[in-house]
Design a protein around this motif. Sequence first.
Motif, mmCIF file in Angstrom:
data_model
loop_
_atom_site.group_PDB
_atom_site.id
_atom_site.type_symbol
_atom_site.label_atom_id
_atom_site.label_comp_id
_atom_site.label_asym_id
_atom_site.label_seq_id
_atom_site.Cartn_x
_atom_site.Cartn_y
_atom_site.Cartn_z
ATOM 1 N N SER A 50 31.251 9.638 55.943
ATOM 2 C CA SER A 50 30.343 10.147 54.923
ATOM 3 C C SER A 50 29.213 9.157 54.681
ATOM 4 C CB SER A 50 31.120 10.358 53.616
ATOM 5 O OG SER A 50 30.235 10.551 52.537
ATOM 6 N N LYS A 124 23.782 17.180 53.455
ATOM 7 C CA LYS A 124 24.442 17.744 52.279
ATOM 8 C C LYS A 124 24.005 19.190 52.047
ATOM 9 C CE LYS A 124 22.920 16.678 48.161
ATOM 10 N NZ LYS A 124 22.606 15.999 46.884
ATOM 11 N N VAL A 128 27.638 23.815 53.546
ATOM 12 C CA VAL A 128 28.237 25.148 53.413
ATOM 13 C C VAL A 128 27.860 26.003 54.617
ATOM 14 C CG1 VAL A 128 28.273 27.254 52.023
ATOM 15 C CG2 VAL A 128 28.335 25.028 50.899
ATOM 16 N N TYR A 132 31.258 23.243 56.475
ATOM 17 C CA TYR A 132 31.875 22.031 55.922
ATOM 18 C C TYR A 132 31.768 22.005 54.394
ATOM 19 C CZ TYR A 132 31.602 20.444 60.762
ATOM 20 O OH TYR A 132 31.730 20.339 62.139
ATOM 21 N N GLY A 133 31.794 23.173 53.772
ATOM 22 C CA GLY A 133 31.600 23.295 52.329
ATOM 23 C C GLY A 133 32.547 22.477 51.490
ATOM 24 N N GLU A 134 33.779 22.258 51.971
ATOM 25 C CA GLU A 134 34.747 21.493 51.183
ATOM 26 C C GLU A 134 34.293 20.044 50.944
ATOM 27 O OE1 GLU A 134 36.617 21.339 55.408
ATOM 28 O OE2 GLU A 134 35.308 22.669 54.301
ATOM 29 N N TYR A 135 33.339 19.557 51.750
ATOM 30 C CA TYR A 135 32.860 18.177 51.604
ATOM 31 C C TYR A 135 31.704 18.056 50.616
ATOM 32 C CZ TYR A 135 36.020 17.173 55.350
ATOM 33 O OH TYR A 135 37.174 17.058 56.085
ATOM 34 N N GLU A 137 31.822 18.527 47.554
ATOM 35 C CA GLU A 137 32.379 17.887 46.349
ATOM 36 C C GLU A 137 32.158 16.366 46.366
ATOM 37 O OE1 GLU A 137 33.935 18.225 42.678
ATOM 38 O OE2 GLU A 137 33.609 19.918 44.019
#
Length: 140
Positions: A50, A124, A128, A132-135, A137
């Motif tokens: 990240s 970023k 979605v 990779y939408g779960e990232y 957050e």
Amino acid sequence: MNDDLKKRLSPIQYEVTQRNGTEPPFQNEYWNNKQEGIYVDIISGEPLFSSIDKYDSGCGWPSFTKPLGDDLIVEKADVSHFMIRTEVRSKKSDSHLGHVFNDGPPPTNLRYCINSASLNFIAKEKLVEEGYGEYLELFK
């Protein structure tokens, strides 16, 4: 699969990921990338690092204090080039990513020195859309 990878990857991406190569410092795609997002394995698409854990180590390659998860990478002893180092490989694709050193900043004191050629960057704003939408957050 090797022929498929040769067709799909650029020559430097193939050299780095499949032949344990290294791209030139300061002349690679992500060494100076300051955008928020995640870095994924160029072969499997597996999320690996990240931008939150990325820092400028001055070495000319993307440097991270830690991977997104310890189960995503494999560390192996590397005694090539008359040195003793720890190689970092993607667990899912078994691709060469780079090396990890113990000269990084706190809290981990680690420097994952990773070749840009082994990675794809997902901004970023595209997480979605790219699946990779779960990232997302991570960046709130």
